[in-house]
Motif scaffolding. Structure first.
Motif, PDB file in Angstrom:
ATOM      1  N   UNK A 170       0.829  -1.196   0.000  1.00  0.00           N
ATOM      2  CA  UNK A 170       0.000   0.000   0.000  1.00  0.00           C
ATOM      3  C   UNK A 170       0.867   1.252   0.000  1.00  0.00           C
ATOM      4  N   UNK A 171       0.274   2.342  -0.471  1.00  0.00           N
ATOM      5  CA  UNK A 171       0.977   3.621  -0.528  1.00  0.00           C
ATOM      6  C   UNK A 171       0.151   4.676   0.203  1.00  0.00           C
ATOM      7  N   UNK A 172       0.838   5.672   0.744  1.00  0.00           N
ATOM      8  CA  UNK A 172       0.192   6.781   1.450  1.00  0.00           C
ATOM      9  C   UNK A 172       0.554   8.096   0.775  1.00  0.00           C
ATOM     10  N   UNK A 173      -0.356   9.044   0.889  1.00  0.00           N
ATOM     11  CA  UNK A 173      -0.108  10.354   0.292  1.00  0.00           C
ATOM     12  C   UNK A 173       0.041  10.275  -1.217  1.00  0.00           C
ATOM     13  N   UNK A 174      -1.014   9.869  -1.911  1.00  0.00           N
ATOM     14  CA  UNK A 174      -0.962   9.612  -3.353  1.00  0.00           C
ATOM     15  C   UNK A 174      -1.453  10.839  -4.114  1.00  0.00           C
ATOM     16  N   UNK A 175      -0.704  11.204  -5.139  1.00  0.00           N
ATOM     17  CA  UNK A 175      -1.070  12.309  -6.042  1.00  0.00           C
ATOM     18  C   UNK A 175      -1.156  11.751  -7.463  1.00  0.00           C
ATOM     19  N   UNK A 176      -2.272  12.003  -8.141  1.00  0.00           N
ATOM     20  CA  UNK A 176      -2.480  11.553  -9.515  1.00  0.00           C
ATOM     21  C   UNK A 176      -3.021  12.730 -10.323  1.00  0.00           C
ATOM     22  N   UNK A 177      -2.386  12.992 -11.471  1.00  0.00           N
ATOM     23  CA  UNK A 177      -2.866  14.025 -12.391  1.00  0.00           C
ATOM     24  C   UNK A 177      -3.064  13.379 -13.752  1.00  0.00           C
ATOM     25  N   UNK A 178      -4.257  13.565 -14.323  1.00  0.00           N
ATOM     26  CA  UNK A 178      -4.573  12.995 -15.626  1.00  0.00           C
ATOM     27  C   UNK A 178      -5.105  14.090 -16.542  1.00  0.00           C
ATOM     28  N   UNK A 186      -7.165  16.078 -11.105  1.00  0.00           N
ATOM     29  CA  UNK A 186      -6.162  15.935 -10.053  1.00  0.00           C
ATOM     30  C   UNK A 186      -6.804  15.191  -8.898  1.00  0.00           C
ATOM     31  N   UNK A 187      -6.122  14.131  -8.430  1.00  0.00           N
ATOM     32  CA  UNK A 187      -6.645  13.286  -7.364  1.00  0.00           C
ATOM     33  C   UNK A 187      -5.622  13.241  -6.231  1.00  0.00           C
ATOM     34  N   UNK A 188      -6.105  13.523  -5.020  1.00  0.00           N
ATOM     35  CA  UNK A 188      -5.316  13.317  -3.808  1.00  0.00           C
ATOM     36  C   UNK A 188      -5.994  12.214  -2.996  1.00  0.00           C
ATOM     37  N   UNK A 189      -5.183  11.268  -2.506  1.00  0.00           N
ATOM     38  CA  UNK A 189      -5.733  10.180  -1.712  1.00  0.00           C
ATOM     39  C   UNK A 189      -4.809   9.897  -0.545  1.00  0.00           C
ATOM     40  N   UNK A 190      -5.458   9.567   0.611  1.00  0.00           N
ATOM     41  CA  UNK A 190      -4.668   9.233   1.793  1.00  0.00           C
ATOM     42  C   UNK A 190      -3.956   7.888   1.637  1.00  0.00           C
ATOM     43  N   UNK A 191      -4.652   6.912   1.048  1.00  0.00           N
ATOM     44  CA  UNK A 191      -4.094   5.569   0.906  1.00  0.00           C
ATOM     45  C   UNK A 191      -4.457   5.010  -0.471  1.00  0.00           C
ATOM     46  N   UNK A 192      -3.629   4.100  -0.967  1.00  0.00           N
ATOM     47  CA  UNK A 192      -3.875   3.434  -2.238  1.00  0.00           C
ATOM     48  C   UNK A 192      -3.381   2.003  -2.139  1.00  0.00           C
ATOM     49  N   UNK A 193      -4.157   1.072  -2.715  1.00  0.00           N
ATOM     50  CA  UNK A 193      -3.790  -0.344  -2.701  1.00  0.00           C
ATOM     51  C   UNK A 193      -4.305  -0.987  -3.982  1.00  0.00           C
ATOM     52  N   UNK A 194      -3.582  -1.981  -4.533  1.00  0.00           N
ATOM     53  CA  UNK A 194      -4.069  -2.669  -5.743  1.00  0.00           C
ATOM     54  C   UNK A 194      -5.403  -3.341  -5.469  1.00  0.00           C
ATOM     55  N   UNK A 195      -6.311  -3.252  -6.436  1.00  0.00           N
ATOM     56  CA  UNK A 195      -7.620  -3.888  -6.354  1.00  0.00           C
ATOM     57  C   UNK A 195      -7.708  -5.007  -7.372  1.00  0.00           C
ATOM     58  N   UNK A 196      -8.675  -5.883  -7.213  1.00  0.00           N
ATOM     59  CA  UNK A 196      -8.856  -6.994  -8.150  1.00  0.00           C
ATOM     60  C   UNK A 196      -9.272  -6.453  -9.510  1.00  0.00           C
ATOM     61  N   UNK A 205      -6.937   0.333  -9.009  1.00  0.00           N
ATOM     62  CA  UNK A 205      -6.284   0.741  -7.764  1.00  0.00           C
ATOM     63  C   UNK A 205      -7.362   1.317  -6.857  1.00  0.00           C
ATOM     64  N   UNK A 206      -7.409   0.825  -5.616  1.00  0.00           N
ATOM     65  CA  UNK A 206      -8.421   1.264  -4.653  1.00  0.00           C
ATOM     66  C   UNK A 206      -7.852   2.412  -3.816  1.00  0.00           C
ATOM     67  N   UNK A 207      -8.529   3.577  -3.865  1.00  0.00           N
ATOM     68  CA  UNK A 207      -8.102   4.769  -3.122  1.00  0.00           C
ATOM     69  C   UNK A 207      -9.080   5.035  -1.993  1.00  0.00           C
ATOM     70  N   UNK A 208      -8.566   5.497  -0.863  1.00  0.00           N
ATOM     71  CA  UNK A 208      -9.400   5.899   0.273  1.00  0.00           C
ATOM     72  C   UNK A 208      -8.994   7.310   0.695  1.00  0.00           C
ATOM     73  N   UNK A 209      -9.974   8.028   1.255  1.00  0.00           N
ATOM     74  CA  UNK A 209      -9.728   9.411   1.640  1.00  0.00           C
ATOM     75  C   UNK A 209      -9.413  10.270   0.422  1.00  0.00           C
ATOM     76  N   UNK A 210     -10.335  10.299  -0.549  1.00  0.00           N
ATOM     77  CA  UNK A 210     -10.056  10.830  -1.875  1.00  0.00           C
ATOM     78  C   UNK A 210     -10.594  12.255  -2.001  1.00  0.00           C
TER      79      UNK A 210
END
Length: 378
Positions: A170-178, A186-196, A205-210
């Motif tokens: 898992x990753x914390x403090x995720x920044x994504x720009x598309x 622009x997406x900010x997320x507290x946590x990210x983890x691979x999803x099925x 990818x499953x993001x929480x706190x988005x």
């Protein structure tokens, strides 16, 4: 037949070794170029392997001729250095018989190289371009590390991870720009983890706190913001860019019907590779001739120079045709024609020189002085 098999074995062994060495070096060089992107997490492993294999397949129409050329020079050079060629000539085995196994091997390899150039080369280029376009919208998120900005090859996406323990975690403090046209997300997320993956196999990818921010550069009034407890996103793009036309990836049938200079150059190059393979093998056999007991590597310098000069002439002729400086005729055919002329001169030159310098068959005999008779003495 035993002599033919012996000569063929003396050429085939170094040919296999040289081709393996050149293929390994070229594959390593191509892999190093691809890994310059893979180190940043841009390309998955299967994409790297596919691109490396395709690049090697494309290069075979050049690696096979030079491997055969060097193998012929090395094989005949060893036979010449050990005096075996002299022994064969003393037994009445003339140069045509010595060249016969070389010609047989060269014909088979020339046919293979021609098939590679005409059929495998365009397929490999088209597949490579397709993989590259798809790789431009792919990001190997499992290999990403914290503290690095990862951008897709087409520049449409950027991902940054503030904290991550290691790959596949898992990753914390995720920044994504598309970016898509004039829209930026622009997406900010507290946590990210691979999803099925979903039913279609699309990675998620499953993001929480988005926190999501959408910007419309053409209509700023359409800007939006969104907060969500959880959200699934795909790290890949949606549709790869449409492929552009490339002569190297076009089918041979299409090139035959085209009159564009770039298509003409590519078509003539494909059909000339087999001819070049055959001529280079014959040139190697002729260049390897020398004195008995001489150094077996004595001919390598002239041989490498001869191949380099021919390859430079061929690529130059191809460039001239591609840019319209030279028309369809002579096109790039003057380079193989020049090589064929050199091979003919090397083959028939010694016989012609001996014929020109040989004395006449029935030279006039000098008249001897006759002894003087009694009447002449008087």
């Amino acid at each position: 037949m035993n002599i033919d098999r012996y000569l063929l074995r003396e050429i085939a062994r170094p040919f296999i070794v040289i081709l393996a060495i050149l293929a390994t070096l070229f594959g390593g060089y191509g892999l190093a170029g691809i890994l310059s992107d893979a180190v940043n997490g841009l390309l998955p492993i299967h994409v790297i392997a596919a691109l490396t294999g395709l690049k090697l397949l494309i290069a075979l129409d050049v690696l096979i001729p030079i491997s055969l050329f060097i193998a012929v020079v090395a094989g005949f050079g060893r036979l010449q250095a050990d005096g075996e060629i002299t022994a064969m000539l003393a037994l009445g085995i003339g140069p045509p018989r010595l060249v016969r196994p070389v010609l047989a091997l060269a014909l088979g390899l020339a046919l293979g190289v021609a098939c590679l150039s005409v059929f495998a080369r365009p397929w490999a280029y088209a597949t490579s371009h397709d993989i590259s376009r798809r790789a431009a919208i792919m990001l190997n998120v499992n290999a990403m590390e914290a503290g690095t900005f990862y951008a897709s090859a087409d520049g449409s996406r950027v991902i940054f991870l503030s904290q991550r323990a290691g790959p596949h975690s898992q990753a914390r403090g995720v920044f994504v720009a598309r970016r898509s046209g004039g829209h930026i997300e622009v997406i900010f997320a507290d946590n990210a983890a691979p999803a099925a993956p979903d039913a279609s196999g699309q990675r998620k990818v499953h993001l929480t706190g988005v926190h999501v921010y959408e910007f419309d550069r053409d209509n700023p009034g359409n800007d939006q913001s969104l907060e969500a407890a959880a959200l699934n996103v795909t790290p890949d793009g949606t549709v790869p860019a449409a492929p552009g036309y490339s002569p190297v990836a076009a089918s041979t049938a299409h090139l035959i019907a085209s009159d564009l200079p770039a298509d003409v150059a590519e078509r003539q190059w494909r059909f000339s590779t087999g001819i070049s393979t055959l001529l280079l093998a014959l040139l190697g056999a002729l260049l390897s001739r020398g004195r008995p007991r001489q150094n077996r590597h004595a001919k390598f310098g002239p041989a490498i120079f001869a191949y380099s000069a021919y390859y430079l002439l061929s690529t130059t002729a191809r460039t001239w045709v591609q840019h319209g400086a030279v028309g369809r005729f002579p096109g790039l055919w003057w380079a193989p024609a020049l090589l064929a002329l050199i091979v003919a001169l090397l083959w028939y030159g010694p016989a012609l020189r001996r014929r020109w310098l040989a004395p006449p068959a029935n030279p006039p005999r000098p008249r001897l002085a006759q002894p003087a008779g009694s009447r002449d003495a008087a």
